[in-house]
Design a protein around this motif. Structure first.
Motif, mmCIF file in Angstrom:
data_model
loop_
_atom_site.group_PDB
_atom_site.id
_atom_site.type_symbol
_atom_site.label_atom_id
_atom_site.label_comp_id
_atom_site.label_asym_id
_atom_site.label_seq_id
_atom_site.Cartn_x
_atom_site.Cartn_y
_atom_site.Cartn_z
ATOM 1 N N TYR A 58 -61.183 -27.124 27.848
ATOM 2 C CA TYR A 58 -61.444 -28.581 28.429
ATOM 3 C C TYR A 58 -60.575 -28.579 29.853
ATOM 4 C CZ TYR A 58 -64.203 -28.908 24.379
ATOM 5 O OH TYR A 58 -65.100 -28.701 23.414
ATOM 6 N N LEU A 59 -59.166 -28.082 29.785
ATOM 7 C CA LEU A 59 -58.340 -28.069 30.733
ATOM 8 C C LEU A 59 -59.123 -27.422 32.201
ATOM 9 C CD1 LEU A 59 -54.727 -27.592 29.127
ATOM 10 C CD2 LEU A 59 -55.631 -29.666 30.275
ATOM 11 N N SER A 60 -59.705 -26.332 31.743
ATOM 12 C CA SER A 60 -60.474 -25.381 32.998
ATOM 13 C C SER A 60 -61.596 -26.356 33.702
ATOM 14 C CB SER A 60 -61.036 -24.267 32.115
ATOM 15 O OG SER A 60 -59.886 -23.414 31.826
ATOM 16 N N VAL A 61 -62.231 -27.124 32.638
ATOM 17 C CA VAL A 61 -63.201 -27.938 33.258
ATOM 18 C C VAL A 61 -62.690 -28.900 33.859
ATOM 19 C CG1 VAL A 61 -65.170 -29.415 32.506
ATOM 20 C CG2 VAL A 61 -64.987 -27.316 31.295
ATOM 21 N N ILE A 62 -61.743 -29.660 33.578
ATOM 22 C CA ILE A 62 -61.082 -30.624 34.194
ATOM 23 C C ILE A 62 -60.311 -30.347 35.558
ATOM 24 C CG2 ILE A 62 -59.005 -32.313 34.164
ATOM 25 C CD1 ILE A 62 -59.703 -32.585 31.012
ATOM 26 N N SER A 63 -59.908 -28.993 35.394
ATOM 27 C CA SER A 63 -59.050 -28.649 36.898
ATOM 28 C C SER A 63 -60.327 -28.123 37.902
ATOM 29 C CB SER A 63 -58.319 -27.355 36.407
ATOM 30 O OG SER A 63 -58.833 -26.273 35.986
ATOM 31 N N VAL A 64 -61.623 -27.456 37.459
ATOM 32 C CA VAL A 64 -62.363 -27.426 38.207
ATOM 33 C C VAL A 64 -63.035 -28.402 38.971
ATOM 34 C CG1 VAL A 64 -64.514 -26.167 38.547
ATOM 35 C CG2 VAL A 64 -62.738 -24.975 37.500
ATOM 36 N N LEU A 65 -63.141 -29.613 37.932
ATOM 37 C CA LEU A 65 -63.667 -30.725 38.423
ATOM 38 C C LEU A 65 -62.717 -31.355 39.582
ATOM 39 C CD1 LEU A 65 -65.406 -32.229 35.422
ATOM 40 C CD2 LEU A 65 -66.683 -31.290 37.412
ATOM 41 N N MET A 66 -61.429 -31.322 39.333
ATOM 42 C CA MET A 66 -60.351 -32.057 40.177
ATOM 43 C C MET A 66 -60.421 -31.255 41.442
ATOM 44 S SD MET A 66 -57.563 -33.176 37.507
ATOM 45 C CE MET A 66 -56.482 -33.841 38.837
ATOM 46 N N ALA A 67 -60.709 -29.910 41.414
ATOM 47 C CA ALA A 67 -60.584 -29.328 42.704
ATOM 48 C C ALA A 67 -61.734 -29.428 43.404
ATOM 49 C CB ALA A 67 -60.280 -27.638 42.274
ATOM 50 N N THR A 68 -62.759 -29.780 42.914
ATOM 51 C CA THR A 68 -64.134 -29.955 43.646
ATOM 52 C C THR A 68 -64.108 -31.217 44.259
ATOM 53 O OG1 THR A 68 -65.455 -28.918 41.919
ATOM 54 C CG2 THR A 68 -66.663 -30.450 43.336
ATOM 55 N N VAL A 69 -63.614 -32.322 43.549
ATOM 56 C CA VAL A 69 -63.425 -33.591 44.178
ATOM 57 C C VAL A 69 -62.388 -33.664 45.034
ATOM 58 C CG1 VAL A 69 -62.337 -36.145 43.513
ATOM 59 C CG2 VAL A 69 -64.194 -34.957 41.844
ATOM 60 N N SER A 70 -61.322 -32.915 44.900
ATOM 61 C CA SER A 70 -60.384 -32.899 46.057
ATOM 62 C C SER A 70 -60.782 -32.489 47.180
ATOM 63 C CB SER A 70 -58.948 -32.533 45.623
ATOM 64 O OG SER A 70 -58.976 -30.846 45.354
ATOM 65 N N GLY A 71 -61.672 -31.216 47.081
ATOM 66 C CA GLY A 71 -62.285 -30.518 48.402
ATOM 67 C C GLY A 71 -63.297 -31.470 48.806
ATOM 68 N N ILE A 72 -63.935 -32.191 48.117
ATOM 69 C CA ILE A 72 -64.889 -33.298 48.741
ATOM 70 C C ILE A 72 -63.956 -34.278 49.693
ATOM 71 C CG2 ILE A 72 -66.547 -35.159 48.322
ATOM 72 C CD1 ILE A 72 -67.322 -33.689 46.002
ATOM 73 N N LEU A 73 -62.977 -34.811 48.908
ATOM 74 C CA LEU A 73 -62.085 -35.812 49.597
ATOM 75 C C LEU A 73 -61.420 -35.236 51.091
ATOM 76 C CD1 LEU A 73 -60.937 -37.935 46.784
ATOM 77 C CD2 LEU A 73 -62.699 -38.361 48.086
ATOM 78 N N ALA A 74 -60.772 -34.047 50.798
ATOM 79 C CA ALA A 74 -60.185 -33.313 52.002
ATOM 80 C C ALA A 74 -60.679 -33.066 53.010
ATOM 81 C CB ALA A 74 -59.225 -32.174 51.336
ATOM 82 N N HIS A 75 -61.993 -32.591 52.905
ATOM 83 C CA HIS A 75 -62.942 -32.080 54.068
ATOM 84 C C HIS A 75 -63.231 -33.222 54.878
ATOM 85 C CE1 HIS A 75 -67.093 -32.979 52.722
ATOM 86 N NE2 HIS A 75 -67.348 -32.543 53.919
ATOM 87 N N GLU A 76 -63.171 -34.504 54.407
ATOM 88 C CA GLU A 76 -63.830 -35.527 55.408
ATOM 89 C C GLU A 76 -63.078 -35.703 56.493
ATOM 90 O OE1 GLU A 76 -64.590 -38.896 52.983
ATOM 91 O OE2 GLU A 76 -65.772 -37.931 51.775
#
Length: 140
Positions: free
Chosen positions: A44-62
């Motif tokens: 579950y920590l793996s799932v959360i960390s991948v989701l957080m990396a995805t969200v941060s990537g979406i926000l960081a690329h804007e």
């Protein structure tokens, strides 16, 4: 805080947790141990960390979207990031059902995790290309 600076550490967690989970899962299989609470927690920590990396990537690329448009590998990196978020949600769902379902779910879990970790390495390679070959070397 600048969101671009938040993405790299989150990405490193998104690689480390799934890799550690895979190592532990393979160790448990080798020792013929049943998955326990630690196994579930790391999943579950793996799932959360991948989701957080995805969200941060979406926000960081804007803020640098115009620069990233000229990077040939970026669309693949972006698509794979979204795919990996869904992939790891599926891994989390299989892990949740594993304790209650048939034994074959354990095999499905391990195959999904192996493929997920391999795809994370591909994703990391593409991210490195974007940062080092384009943003830093070419100064985009």
């Amino acid at each position: 805080m600048d969101l671009i600076k938040l993405h790299p550490p989150l990405v490193h967690f998104a690689i480390a947790f799934p890799l550690m989970t895979l190592i532990m899962d393979l160790y448990y299989r080798f020792k013929k141990n049943s998955p326990n609470g630690l196994h579930a927690l790391l999943t579950y920590l793996s799932v959360i960390s991948v989701l957080m990396a995805t969200v941060s990537g979406i926000l960081a690329h804007e803020p640098i979207e115009d620069k990233l448009a000229s990077v040939p590998v970026f669309p693949f990196h972006q698509s794979l990031g979204l795919f990996l978020a869904l992939w790891f949600l599926a891994i989390g769902a299989v892990r949740f059902l594993m304790d209650r379902g048939p034994g074959s779910l354990r095999n499905i879990y391990t195959v999904l995790l192996v493929l997920g970790v391999l795809l994370l390495f591909v994703q990391g390679r593409w991210g490195g290309i974007i940062v080092y070959d384009y943003l830093l070397k070419k100064g985009l």
